[in-house]
Each structure stands twice: as C-alpha cells, then as structure tokens.
Write a protein that holds these residues in place. Structure first.
Motif, PDB file in Angstrom:
ATOM      1  N   LYS A 103       0.805  -1.224   0.000  1.00 20.35           N
ATOM      2  CA  LYS A 103       0.000   0.000   0.000  1.00 20.35           C
ATOM      3  C   LYS A 103       0.845   1.285   0.000  1.00 20.35           C
ATOM      4  CE  LYS A 103      -4.231   1.643   1.999  1.00 20.35           C
ATOM      5  NZ  LYS A 103      -5.024   1.730   3.212  1.00 20.35           N
ATOM      6  N   GLY A 104       1.842   1.318   0.867  1.00 16.52           N
ATOM      7  CA  GLY A 104       2.675   2.515   0.967  1.00 16.52           C
ATOM      8  C   GLY A 104       3.528   2.774  -0.255  1.00 16.52           C
ATOM      9  N   SER A 105       3.646   1.763  -1.107  1.00 10.12           N
ATOM     10  CA  SER A 105       4.512   1.899  -2.282  1.00 10.12           C
ATOM     11  C   SER A 105       3.725   2.134  -3.562  1.00 10.12           C
ATOM     12  CB  SER A 105       5.346   0.639  -2.464  1.00 10.12           C
ATOM     13  OG  SER A 105       5.865   0.228  -1.244  1.00 10.12           O
ATOM     14  N   LEU A 106       2.392   2.291  -3.403  1.00 13.17           N
ATOM     15  CA  LEU A 106       1.542   2.385  -4.586  1.00 13.17           C
ATOM     16  C   LEU A 106       1.977   3.483  -5.564  1.00 13.17           C
ATOM     17  CD1 LEU A 106      -0.918   1.478  -6.148  1.00 13.17           C
ATOM     18  CD2 LEU A 106      -2.329   2.926  -4.723  1.00 13.17           C
ATOM     19  N   GLN A 107       2.245   4.678  -5.027  1.00 14.97           N
ATOM     20  CA  GLN A 107       2.623   5.793  -5.913  1.00 14.97           C
ATOM     21  C   GLN A 107       3.920   5.481  -6.654  1.00 14.97           C
ATOM     22  OE1 GLN A 107       2.604   9.636  -4.114  1.00 14.97           O
ATOM     23  NE2 GLN A 107       0.396   9.634  -3.799  1.00 14.97           N
ATOM     24  N   THR A 108       4.877   4.891  -5.934  1.00 15.93           N
ATOM     25  CA  THR A 108       6.155   4.556  -6.579  1.00 15.93           C
ATOM     26  C   THR A 108       5.947   3.523  -7.683  1.00 15.93           C
ATOM     27  OG1 THR A 108       7.090   4.868  -4.386  1.00 15.93           O
ATOM     28  CG2 THR A 108       8.566   3.979  -6.055  1.00 15.93           C
ATOM     29  N   ILE A 109       5.070   2.553  -7.423  1.00 16.60           N
ATOM     30  CA  ILE A 109       4.796   1.521  -8.436  1.00 16.60           C
ATOM     31  C   ILE A 109       4.211   2.181  -9.691  1.00 16.60           C
ATOM     32  CG2 ILE A 109       3.387  -0.519  -8.973  1.00 16.60           C
ATOM     33  CD1 ILE A 109       3.510  -1.171  -5.914  1.00 16.60           C
ATOM     34  N   ILE A 110       3.254   3.090  -9.487  1.00 15.03           N
ATOM     35  CA  ILE A 110       2.627   3.782 -10.622  1.00 15.03           C
ATOM     36  C   ILE A 110       3.684   4.573 -11.403  1.00 15.03           C
ATOM     37  CG2 ILE A 110       1.003   5.621 -11.274  1.00 15.03           C
ATOM     38  CD1 ILE A 110      -0.689   4.823  -8.836  1.00 15.03           C
ATOM     39  N   LEU A 111       4.520   5.313 -10.674  1.00 10.94           N
ATOM     40  CA  LEU A 111       5.538   6.142 -11.336  1.00 10.94           C
ATOM     41  C   LEU A 111       6.507   5.277 -12.139  1.00 10.94           C
ATOM     42  CD1 LEU A 111       6.314   8.770  -8.558  1.00 10.94           C
ATOM     43  CD2 LEU A 111       4.965   9.096 -10.615  1.00 10.94           C
ATOM     44  N   LYS A 112       6.895   4.144 -11.561  1.00 15.37           N
ATOM     45  CA  LYS A 112       7.839   3.247 -12.240  1.00 15.37           C
ATOM     46  C   LYS A 112       7.221   2.718 -13.545  1.00 15.37           C
ATOM     47  CE  LYS A 112      11.291   0.408 -12.825  1.00 15.37           C
ATOM     48  NZ  LYS A 112      12.475   0.950 -13.474  1.00 15.37           N
ATOM     49  N   LEU A 113       5.947   2.322 -13.453  1.00 13.61           N
ATOM     50  CA  LEU A 113       5.268   1.806 -14.655  1.00 13.61           C
ATOM     51  C   LEU A 113       5.200   2.872 -15.744  1.00 13.61           C
ATOM     52  CD1 LEU A 113       2.311  -0.274 -13.206  1.00 13.61           C
ATOM     53  CD2 LEU A 113       4.213  -1.133 -14.539  1.00 13.61           C
ATOM     54  N   GLU A 129      10.939  13.288 -10.027  1.00 10.74           N
ATOM     55  CA  GLU A 129      10.321  12.724  -8.826  1.00 10.74           C
ATOM     56  C   GLU A 129      10.458  11.199  -8.824  1.00 10.74           C
ATOM     57  OE1 GLU A 129       8.907  14.484  -6.396  1.00 10.74           O
ATOM     58  OE2 GLU A 129       8.152  12.759  -5.264  1.00 10.74           O
ATOM     59  N   THR A 130      10.250  10.589  -9.995  1.00 11.78           N
ATOM     60  CA  THR A 130      10.335   9.126 -10.108  1.00 11.78           C
ATOM     61  C   THR A 130      11.736   8.653  -9.737  1.00 11.78           C
ATOM     62  OG1 THR A 130       8.745   9.259 -11.892  1.00 11.78           O
ATOM     63  CG2 THR A 130       9.894   7.174 -11.669  1.00 11.78           C
ATOM     64  N   ALA A 131      12.747   9.346 -10.247  1.00 11.53           N
ATOM     65  CA  ALA A 131      14.128   8.960  -9.939  1.00 11.53           C
ATOM     66  C   ALA A 131      14.360   9.018  -8.427  1.00 11.53           C
ATOM     67  CB  ALA A 131      15.084   9.888 -10.671  1.00 11.53           C
ATOM     68  N   ASN A 132      13.868  10.083  -7.787  1.00  5.06           N
ATOM     69  CA  ASN A 132      14.020  10.217  -6.333  1.00  5.06           C
ATOM     70  C   ASN A 132      13.322   9.092  -5.581  1.00  5.06           C
ATOM     71  OD1 ASN A 132      15.424  12.559  -6.589  1.00  5.06           O
ATOM     72  ND2 ASN A 132      13.639  13.885  -6.303  1.00  5.06           N
ATOM     73  N   ARG A 133      12.066   8.841  -6.007  1.00  9.02           N
ATOM     74  CA  ARG A 133      11.278   7.823  -5.308  1.00  9.02           C
ATOM     75  C   ARG A 133      11.907   6.441  -5.446  1.00  9.02           C
ATOM     76  NH1 ARG A 133       5.432   8.904  -4.497  1.00  9.02           N
ATOM     77  NH2 ARG A 133       5.309  11.162  -4.395  1.00  9.02           N
ATOM     78  N   LEU A 134      12.448   6.161  -6.633  1.00  5.90           N
ATOM     79  CA  LEU A 134      13.051   4.847  -6.855  1.00  5.90           C
ATOM     80  C   LEU A 134      14.320   4.688  -6.016  1.00  5.90           C
ATOM     81  CD1 LEU A 134      12.450   4.298 -10.665  1.00  5.90           C
ATOM     82  CD2 LEU A 134      11.374   3.102  -8.763  1.00  5.90           C
ATOM     83  N   ALA A 135      15.064   5.796  -5.905  1.00  3.73           N
ATOM     84  CA  ALA A 135      16.277   5.752  -5.078  1.00  3.73           C
ATOM     85  C   ALA A 135      15.893   5.487  -3.620  1.00  3.73           C
ATOM     86  CB  ALA A 135      17.031   7.064  -5.210  1.00  3.73           C
ATOM     87  N   GLU A 136      14.825   6.177  -3.167  1.00  2.00           N
ATOM     88  CA  GLU A 136      14.331   5.977  -1.797  1.00  2.00           C
ATOM     89  C   GLU A 136      13.899   4.528  -1.590  1.00  2.00           C
ATOM     90  OE1 GLU A 136      11.142   8.692  -0.943  1.00  2.00           O
ATOM     91  OE2 GLU A 136      12.472  10.415  -1.198  1.00  2.00           O
TER      92      GLU A 136
END
Lengths: 112, 231
Positions: free
Chosen positions: A8-18, A86-93
């Motif tokens: 659940k907490g990773s939903l936004q990151t999953i969307i951004l990665k896709l 933002e995606t690059a940041n989130r993926l690094a996190e």
C-alpha cells in the motif's frame, strides 16, 4: 490478503515506475500490467488506484491526455518533467528502503 | 466482445446512479468499467451486460465510487488554489503591481484618515457583500450552464463556489467587523493594510477573474471538455 498492506505505501512509486517504462497508460491498464508483472501477487484495487493517480496529477507529477477510443473516451496518464525527476528520487528511496529491510529481515545476507 | 454505444451510455447512467455527478469523473470510471466488462466477457461470454457490470462494480468495494469522488474533489480543490496562487503572483509583477501598490496606499491612508474601527468594519462589510452578490450571480450562471450542457465539471464547481472562500475568510470577517480596539503602532497598521490588500486581491481573483476565464480553464484542466464541446 495481509501482504497487500505492505504494498500500500509503495503504490505511488509503483505507478511512477510503470509510467517511466510505458510513455502513457490508463487506469485499467495499470491494474492489469501490475497483475501481469507480479504474477497476480499484487492486485491494485480500483478504490486505491484512482485516488493515487488524481493526487499525483494535482501535484503536477502526472499530466493527462484524453483520447477517443471508438464510442468512449480514455484518459491517459503520463509523467511530467517534474514527474520524471520525482520518479528517480522515489526509486532511489525505494532501493534504500529495500536495503534497510534486507538488513532487518536477513542480517546474515547483508553482512556479505 | 466490445461494448456498444448504448451500453456506454448505460454505464454513464450507472455512475450517476452511484452518486458520481461530474462528467470528468464519470468518463474515467465508464472507461474502466467498460474495459473490465470486456475482460470479464473474454472468460465468461455467457454473462449478460448487467451481470458483468455488477461483477465489475463489486471490485470497487463497499463504498463504491465514493472514495474516488472524494479524493478527486480534494485533488481539484488543490488545483483550484494553485490557479489562484498563479494569478495572485501576477499582481506583484509589472504592470499589475501598480494596482497593488495603489490599493495598499489608498487603504493605508483610509485607515489613518478615518476612525479605524468604523473603517475596518465598513471595508470588511463591502468585501463580504461583494462576495455574497457574486456568489448569487455565479450560482445562477452555473444553473444556466448546466441546463444547456447537462454536464457538471469538478473544477467548474470550485470556480462557482469561489473555492469555499467564505469559509476561509470567516475568521477574518469576525475579527475585522467585531474588533473594538484601534491599532496604535504604525507596524500593526501596516500589517492590517497588507492583510486587507491580500484579501481584496484574493476576492477579486476568485470572484471576478477566474469565473470570467472559466471556458479557458476548463479547456486546459479537463481534457475531456474539448471532446464534448467539439472545439
């Protein structure tokens, strides 16, 4: 399923990665693609997906495009310039997070 | 098997029956349901349209579309205030800054020249009455637009409601109309002047500028808008 909570907490990151991998996607496509990649393990619910998409859009991370598909309209989402950063940041996190979890869950492995 | 036009219209009706008022939200949900129904039919071609639709709707959970509508409303409220902020910033650039400076000077002189208590109250009352008159006018305009197009848009709602401005200004009005003390120091008077200038600018933006640009805003912010208005 209990493990859905973990995702659940990773939903936004999953969307951004896709969206980083697929220029533009629509809501239903995102749910299907996630199921496909995770062999049905991760099932993004409709009630969680759209609020996340709308939030990202309001923040300026995503932009939308509407295309006419036969007798109906389809709303596509894609990353904005700000969204790409933002995606690059989130993926690094996310990688940091996974590494930390690895230390906790499997300390022996992390010593190597 | 693909859904036909009549079935798509049925889905729009279905979303309306489940409390989705706004066309932009309806459109996204209709496409989602349509995709899912077509997917369901691939595996179970014997299901009727209604059966497949209900099966798909169940996936939205007990709250149905409500959570999505709530979150979408919140997201667009944010977008609305972002628009206000964009216009607000323009008032501190040339040429609009001349208007802002003049307004500040006039207000400051008024507060200095007349009894403060009464001046605060009178200016606040004028602002309040202006907002109320504009709200009444805009509600009429909104009804007229809806009767012509039969479609509602979330951002249009925010614009016609002035983004719930009255709610935000509630405390400001209470303090400024009911306050009993005069501001002795120049600093405090300057603070009050800047506050009034800001409030007047925000009222001008929300009650006059944004409603006058509604067509442009909807075209830019709701991509579906261009399709239904055939622009």
């Amino acid at each position: 399923m209990e493990n859905q909570k973990l995702y659940k907490g990773s939903l936004q990151t999953i969307i951004l990665k896709l969206l980083e991998e697929n220029d533009k996607m629509y809501g239903y496509e995102i749910t299907q693609r996630t199921k496909e990649i995770t062999n049905g393990e991760l099932n993004i619910t409709e009630g969680a997906l759209y609020p996340a998409l709308h939030k990202l859009e309001a923040e300026g991370t995503l932009e939308v495009e509407v295309v006419s598909i036969g007798n109906r309209m389809r709303k596509y989402y894609k990353l904005t310039e700000q969204g790409t950063k933002e995606t690059a940041n989130r993926l690094a996190e996310m990688k940091e997070f996974l590494k930390t979890m690895q230390h906790i869950v499997n300390p022996k492995l992390s010593l190597e | 098997m693909k859904l036909n036009t009549q079935q798509i219209q049925e889905l729009y009706k279905f979303t309306r029956q489940h409390y989705v008022e706004h066309y932009d939200v309806q459109t996204e949900l209709v496409d989602h349901l349509a995709n899912d129904i077509e997917h369901i039919w691939e595996n179970k071609p014997n299901l009727t349209f209604e059966q497949a639709r209900d099966k798909s709707f169940k996936k939205f959970g007990v709250c149905g579309f409500m959570d999505i509508v709530d979150e979408r409303t919140k997201a667009l409220e944010k977008k609305y205030w972002k628009l206000v902020w964009q216009v607000f910033k323009q008032f501190f650039k040339l040429p609009q800054i001349i208007f802002t400076i003049t307004l500040t000077i006039v207000l400051y002189q008024l507060f200095k020249a007349f009894p403060q208590k009464a001046t605060f109250a009178i200016i606040s009352a004028i602002i309040l009455i202006t907002i109320i008159i504009r709200l009444i006018f805009l509600q009429r305009q909104k009804r007229k637009r809806f009767s012509e197009t039969n479609k509602k848009w979330l951002l249009e709602d925010s614009i016609y409601r002035l983004g719930n401005l009255l709610l935000f200004l509630n405390v400001f009005f209470q303090i400024s109309i009911l306050q009993t003390r005069n501001l002795e120091s120049t600093t405090m008077l300057l603070v009050a002047t800047f506050l009034y200038t800001t409030v007047i600018l925000i009222v001008y933006i929300t009650a006059f500028i944004l409603p006058s640009k509604i067509e442009n805003i909807l075209e830019n912010q709701h991509p579906e808008y261009n399709f239904v208005t055939n622009r």
